[in-house]
Structure formats: structure tokens, C-alpha cells
Design an enzyme around this catalytic site. Structure first.
Site, PDB file in Angstrom:
ATOM      1  N   THR A 232       2.756  -7.924   7.221  1.00 34.96           N
ATOM      2  CA  THR A 232       1.493  -7.362   7.748  1.00 34.96           C
ATOM      3  C   THR A 232       0.522  -8.167   7.979  1.00 34.96           C
ATOM      4  OG1 THR A 232       0.979  -6.765   5.633  1.00 34.96           O
ATOM      5  CG2 THR A 232       2.308  -5.042   6.635  1.00 34.96           C
TER       6      THR A 232
ATOM      7  N   ASP B  90      13.854 -11.427  -2.137  1.00 31.45           N
ATOM      8  CA  ASP B  90      13.064 -11.916  -1.198  1.00 31.45           C
ATOM      9  C   ASP B  90      13.658 -11.411   0.434  1.00 31.45           C
ATOM     10  OD1 ASP B  90      11.736 -13.501   0.906  1.00 31.45           O
ATOM     11  OD2 ASP B  90      11.196 -15.151  -0.339  1.00 31.45           O
TER      12      ASP B  90
ATOM     13  N   LYS C  86       7.651  -6.366  15.044  1.00 34.20           N
ATOM     14  CA  LYS C  86       7.968  -4.938  14.552  1.00 34.20           C
ATOM     15  C   LYS C  86       8.849  -4.347  15.694  1.00 34.20           C
ATOM     16  CE  LYS C  86       6.503  -2.927  11.387  1.00 34.20           C
ATOM     17  NZ  LYS C  86       7.081  -2.699  10.030  1.00 34.20           N
TER      18      LYS C  86
ATOM     19  N   TRP D 206      -2.918   1.939  11.062  1.00 32.96           N
ATOM     20  CA  TRP D 206      -4.491   1.648  10.398  1.00 32.96           C
ATOM     21  C   TRP D 206      -4.111   2.368   9.153  1.00 32.96           C
ATOM     22  CZ3 TRP D 206      -9.715   2.657  13.717  1.00 32.96           C
ATOM     23  CH2 TRP D 206      -9.597   1.935  14.517  1.00 32.96           C
TER      24      TRP D 206
ATOM     25  N   TYR E 124       9.224   2.240   8.776  1.00 31.83           N
ATOM     26  CA  TYR E 124       7.938   2.289   9.543  1.00 31.83           C
ATOM     27  C   TYR E 124       7.666   1.253  10.201  1.00 31.83           C
ATOM     28  CZ  TYR E 124       7.317   5.662   5.921  1.00 31.83           C
ATOM     29  OH  TYR E 124       7.764   6.785   5.161  1.00 31.83           O
TER      30      TYR E 124
ATOM     31  N   GLN F 228       0.878  -1.221  -0.010  1.00 35.81           N
ATOM     32  CA  GLN F 228       0.048   0.074  -0.178  1.00 35.81           C
ATOM     33  C   GLN F 228       0.943   1.206   0.106  1.00 35.81           C
ATOM     34  OE1 GLN F 228      -3.952  -0.543   2.277  1.00 35.81           O
ATOM     35  NE2 GLN F 228      -2.350  -1.178   3.835  1.00 35.81           N
TER      36      GLN F 228
ATOM     37  N   THR G 128       4.792   0.574  13.968  1.00 30.54           N
ATOM     38  CA  THR G 128       3.240   0.198  14.126  1.00 30.54           C
ATOM     39  C   THR G 128       2.839   0.598  15.560  1.00 30.54           C
ATOM     40  OG1 THR G 128       1.508  -1.571  14.088  1.00 30.54           O
ATOM     41  CG2 THR G 128       3.613  -2.154  14.783  1.00 30.54           C
ATOM     42  N   ASP G 129       1.408   1.028  15.661  1.00 29.27           N
ATOM     43  CA  ASP G 129       1.081   1.308  16.833  1.00 29.27           C
ATOM     44  C   ASP G 129       0.737  -0.124  17.767  1.00 29.27           C
ATOM     45  OD1 ASP G 129      -0.696   0.432  14.686  1.00 29.27           O
ATOM     46  OD2 ASP G 129      -2.644   1.113  15.744  1.00 29.27           O
TER      47      ASP G 129
ATOM     48  N   TYR H 186       2.816 -10.051  15.624  1.00 33.47           N
ATOM     49  CA  TYR H 186       3.046  -8.922  14.555  1.00 33.47           C
ATOM     50  C   TYR H 186       3.851  -7.887  15.449  1.00 33.47           C
ATOM     51  CZ  TYR H 186       2.311  -4.875  11.603  1.00 33.47           C
ATOM     52  OH  TYR H 186       2.581  -3.583  11.148  1.00 33.47           O
TER      53      TYR H 186
HETATM   54  N1  LIG Z   1      -1.544  -1.885   7.250  1.00 35.72           N
HETATM   55  C1  LIG Z   1      -1.453  -1.547   8.245  1.00 35.72           C
HETATM   56  O1  LIG Z   1      -2.673  -1.258   8.777  1.00 35.72           O
HETATM   57  C2  LIG Z   1      -0.547  -0.659   9.232  1.00 35.72           C
HETATM   58  C3  LIG Z   1      -0.483  -0.265  10.292  1.00 35.72           C
HETATM   59  C4  LIG Z   1       0.559   0.302  11.265  1.00 35.72           C
HETATM   60  C5  LIG Z   1       1.960   0.084  10.580  1.00 35.72           C
HETATM   61  N2  LIG Z   1       1.967  -0.167   9.389  1.00 35.72           N
HETATM   62  C6  LIG Z   1       3.169  -0.388   8.676  1.00 35.72           C
HETATM   63  O2  LIG Z   1       3.238   0.284   7.704  1.00 35.72           O
HETATM   64  C7  LIG Z   1       4.380  -0.117   6.523  1.00 35.72           C
HETATM   65  C8  LIG Z   1       3.698  -0.198   5.388  1.00 35.72           C
HETATM   66  O3  LIG Z   1       2.278  -1.128   5.400  1.00 35.72           O
HETATM   67  P1  LIG Z   1       1.587  -1.569   4.231  1.00 35.72           P
HETATM   68  O4  LIG Z   1       0.033  -1.610   4.711  1.00 35.72           O
HETATM   69  O5  LIG Z   1       1.765  -0.692   3.063  1.00 35.72           O
HETATM   70  O6  LIG Z   1       2.002  -3.004   4.044  1.00 35.72           O
HETATM   71  P2  LIG Z   1       1.513  -3.996   2.831  1.00 35.72           P
HETATM   72  O7  LIG Z   1       0.550  -3.448   2.136  1.00 35.72           O
HETATM   73  O8  LIG Z   1       1.203  -5.340   3.444  1.00 35.72           O
HETATM   74  O9  LIG Z   1       3.062  -4.146   1.932  1.00 35.72           O
HETATM   75  C9  LIG Z   1       3.970  -4.906   2.613  1.00 35.72           C
HETATM   76  C10 LIG Z   1       5.151  -5.190   1.242  1.00 35.72           C
HETATM   77  O10 LIG Z   1       6.121  -5.980   1.830  1.00 35.72           O
HETATM   78  C11 LIG Z   1       6.216  -6.957   0.883  1.00 35.72           C
HETATM   79  N3  LIG Z   1       6.864  -8.299   1.472  1.00 35.72           N
HETATM   80  C12 LIG Z   1       6.329  -9.156   2.508  1.00 35.72           C
HETATM   81  N4  LIG Z   1       7.222 -10.095   2.809  1.00 35.72           N
HETATM   82  C13 LIG Z   1       8.262  -9.876   1.704  1.00 35.72           C
HETATM   83  C14 LIG Z   1       9.456 -10.575   1.482  1.00 35.72           C
HETATM   84  N5  LIG Z   1       9.830 -11.810   2.145  1.00 35.72           N
HETATM   85  N6  LIG Z   1      10.419 -10.157   0.662  1.00 35.72           N
HETATM   86  C15 LIG Z   1       9.781  -8.980  -0.185  1.00 35.72           C
HETATM   87  N7  LIG Z   1       8.995  -8.321  -0.106  1.00 35.72           N
HETATM   88  C16 LIG Z   1       7.949  -8.744   0.973  1.00 35.72           C
HETATM   89  C17 LIG Z   1       4.884  -7.504   0.455  1.00 35.72           C
HETATM   90  O11 LIG Z   1       5.043  -7.902  -1.061  1.00 35.72           O
HETATM   91  P3  LIG Z   1       4.122  -8.806  -1.694  1.00 35.72           P
HETATM   92  O12 LIG Z   1       3.096  -7.703  -2.348  1.00 35.72           O
HETATM   93  O13 LIG Z   1       4.700  -9.693  -2.715  1.00 35.72           O
HETATM   94  O14 LIG Z   1       3.324  -9.602  -0.486  1.00 35.72           O
HETATM   95  C18 LIG Z   1       4.315  -5.967   0.265  1.00 35.72           C
HETATM   96  O15 LIG Z   1       4.378  -5.604  -1.023  1.00 35.72           O
HETATM   97  C19 LIG Z   1       4.644  -1.520   7.282  1.00 35.72           C
HETATM   98  O16 LIG Z   1       5.983  -1.157   7.981  1.00 35.72           O
HETATM   99  C20 LIG Z   1       3.782  -1.841   8.324  1.00 35.72           C
HETATM  100  O17 LIG Z   1       4.257  -2.817   9.138  1.00 35.72           O
HETATM  101  C21 LIG Z   1       0.926  -0.782   8.331  1.00 35.72           C
END
Ligand SMILES: NC(=O)c1ccc[n+]([C@@H]2O[C@H](COP(=O)([O-])OP(=O)(O)OC[C@H]3O[C@@H](n4cnc5c(N)ncnc54)[C@H](OP(=O)(O)O)[C@@H]3O)[C@@H](O)[C@H]2O)c1
Length: 292
Positions: A61, A35, A128, A149, A98, A11, A100-101, A124
Site C-alpha cells: 500500500t 510472506d 491493483k 482513503w 479489496y 488497518q 482501490t479508487d 500502485y
Molecule cells: N489505505 C488506503 O487508503 C486504501 C485505499 C484504497 C484501497 N485500499 C485497499 O484496502 C485494503 C486494506 O488496506 P489497508 O490500508 O488496511 O492496508 P495496510 O494497513 O497497509 O495493510 C496491508 C497489510 O498487508 C501486509 N503485507 C504487505 N506486504 C506483505 C507481504 N509481502 N507478505 C505478507 N503481508 C504483507 C502488511 O504487512 P506488514 O504489517 O508486515 O507491513 C500489512 O499488514 C488493501 O487491499 C488496499 O489496497 C487501501
């Protein structure tokens, strides 16, 4: 400036790909390019590319699946960021990561500041938090931006899920006892880029001086229930909705493998004061995004 972006298909990473091109040459990497469970490959890739700036938008995530895939979650969320931070230090690069909460246990009733006690409830969150600790140990000019979120207006985000449910069901049951700050991925990528652009004449020195943890999320707080109601109110194709009632329910009515913190709103004033930026209200941002 040469920038390496990890997680280009996520995202946040998808939004970054479009925005970062204004700051320099972007080498955007996804799972097919590298990877992240291969820690040696992270070292080699960064060593070969020698970027000035490394942005890690990747993460494991899936909060529920992490409970059964502990080792993978730890490798991607704890070990890989540590290796990135170590490489950034060796190369003299800036590292943006990045978190997380979910590092908090949700027992507070005031938005969490960076000084508040962490106590993650699920794998998770623990993974983190370990990532944060590994970066702090190995890093130099780094920022750990804790957010909350995160949603996008594409793919399988909460926004699109609610819109889909509302087209198939007359009644939606949405949890009302989880409170935090919805954060549009585009806003997060934009505010990070703005902060980087402002500091760019002395990027390395400025980030090194201000290094540490910051909270960065949509301003204000809400429940998932209120958020869902606003998503439906802002739906540009409301006539397609068949939903009649939205029922508030408790998290305990939706048992899931991972326990979530109930209150995880973030106080982002440290980021705003340090970098002279204002985080827009979550509700205004949602409205803007959905009107596109
Ligand atoms: N989503 C939330 O609600 C939330 C809340 C708080 C904090 N955050 C933090 O914000 C940041 C961005 O989150 P987001 O929502 O954008 O995450 P996301 O949409 O789940 O994207 C994570 C990306 O990481 C890649 N990934 C996972 N495992 C991998 C691996 N082994 N090798 C290479 N790539 C890998 C995934 O690849 P694929 O596309 O191939 O799966 C995906 O493109 C993260 O640090 C997350 O922890 C997110």
C-alpha cells in the site's frame, strides 16, 4: 466455518481479526506467518487449511515507494491475489478481496461506478488493477470490493498524522484538490462481515451468483483539506493542539513520486442495492470513531 484472513496486522486486517471471530474459526496470517511474495507458500497454506472463506486484507500500500519497487508491488497486489482466487476456486471457497479508487484517473466529476473506464495513473493503481484482472480470470465465488482513503484510529494513519501535526505546527498545509470518500477500516470490516453473515446460509452460492466488482466506501465525498478540518474538530484532546491556521493547497505544491487521481470518489449504490445494506456517512463514522 473456517476463515483464512491475510494481512492481519494492517488497518483493515486488524479490525477483521476482532469481527470475524463471530462468524467462525479464524486463521489470521501476517507477514511473519507467510510472506505473500512466496506464491507457492500461498498455494500450500490454503491447500493445507482448506478454508470455506478467504479474506485478503493484505496489499502493498505504499503508493510512492511502489514507483521504485514495481516488481514487489506487482507480486503482492497482482500475482498473490490471483493465486488466492485460483486456490479458492479449486477448494470451493469464497474469496473476498479489496481494491482501490486509484484504478481511476480522477478526470471525472461524478462518483465512479463499477462500469466506468479504469485508467490508473501510478504503479500502485496498475498493480491493483492487474490483481482485479487476475482474480476475474481465475476466480469463481469472489467479490472485489474497491474502497478508498482507508483510515484507522491506530498506527500511522492520516487521522493520527493530522492529530500529530496539529500538536507541533501552528500552520498546516493540506491538499484541497484531492476528493474521495474517507473510509474507516472498522466500518469496512463490519459491513463486509454483515454482508457475509446475511448470506451465510448459502454463502458460496450467493457470492457466486453476485460475484464481481463492487464499490464500498464511506458515504459522501470530501477533500483531504475538509477531512483534516473535521479530524481536528473531533479531536477529544483539542486543548493539546497548537495549530492556528489550516491552509488549503494544491497537489502540485506537494510533488510526490506517484501521481494521484484528483477526483476518485466512489458511487457505492450497487453494493447497497445488491446486499440490502446502507453505508454510513464518512463524517458520522469519523465522529463516532474519534469519540471512542
Ligand atoms: N489505505 C488506503 O487508503 C486504501 C485505499 C484504497 C484501497 N485500499 C485497499 O484496502 C485494503 C486494506 O488496506 P489497508 O490500508 O488496511 O492496508 P495496510 O494497513 O497497509 O495493510 C496491508 C497489510 O498487508 C501486509 N503485507 C504487505 N506486504 C506483505 C507481504 N509481502 N507478505 C505478507 N503481508 C504483507 C502488511 O504487512 P506488514 O504489517 O508486515 O507491513 C500489512 O499488514 C488493501 O487491499 C488496499 O489496497 C487501501
Amino acid at each position: 466455518m473456517k476463515i483464512v484472513l491475510f494481512g492481519k496486522n494492517g488497518q483493515l486486517g486488524w479490525e477483521f481479526q476482532r469481527i470475524l471471530a463471530k462468524l467462525g474459526e479464524v486463521i489470521a496470517l501476517g507477514r511473519n506467518d507467510l510472506d505473500l511474495s512466496d506464491l507457492r507458500a500461498i498455494q500450500t497454506t490454503l491447500g493445507d487449511l482448506k478454508p470455506h472463506l478467504i479474506i485478503n486484507a493484505s496489499a502493498y500500500t505504499d503508493v510512492d515507494l511502489a514507483e521504485s519497487e514495481v516488481e514487489t508491488a506487482m507480486r503482492i497486489n497482482a500475482l498473490a491475489p490471483g493465486v488466492m482466487a485460483e486456490m479458492a476456486r479449486k477448494l470451493g471457497s469464497v474469496f473476498i478481496h479489496y481494491s482501490t479508487d486509484y484504478v481511476f484517473d480522477g478526470k471525472s466529476d461524478m462518483p465512479y461506478t463499477e462500469n466506468d473506464q479504469v485508467n490508473p495513473l501510478n504503479t500502485y493503481g496498475k498493480s491493483k488493477l492487474m490483481g482485479e484482472e487476475n482474480i476475474r480470470e481465475a476466480g469463481d465465488a469472489y467479490l472485489i470490493l474497491r474502497t478508498s482513503w482507508v483510515y484507522s484510529l491506530r498506527g500511522n494513519s492520516f487521522v493520527n498524522k493530522v492529530l500529530g501535526w496539529a500538536r507541533k505546527n501552528e500552520t498546516l498545509r493540506i491538499v484541497s484538490d484531492q476528493i474521495s470518500n474517507p473510509t474507516w477500516a472498522r466500518m469496512l470490516a463490519e459491513i463486509t462481515s454483515l454482508m457475509l453473515a446475511r448470506t451465510s446460509p448459502n454463502l458460496f452460492e450467493t457470492i457466486r451468483e453476485s460475484h464481481g466488482i463492487y464499490h464500498v466506501a464511506g458515504s459522501g465525498q470530501t477533500s483531504r483539506y475538509e477531512w483534516a478540518k473535521q479530524i481536528l474538530a473531533n479531536d477529544p484532546y483539542r486543548s493539546e493542539q497548537v495549530v492556528r491556521h489550516i491552509e488549503p493547497v494544491f497537489s502540485k505544491d506537494f510533488p510526490a513520486p506517484a501521481v494521484r487521481p484528483l477526483f476518485s470518489a466512489l458511487d457505492c449504490s450497487r453494493f447497497e442495492a445488491t446486499f440490502g445494506l446502507r453505508l454510513p456517512g464518512w463524517s458520522d463514522t469519523l465522529q463516532l470513531g474519534m469519540a471512542e
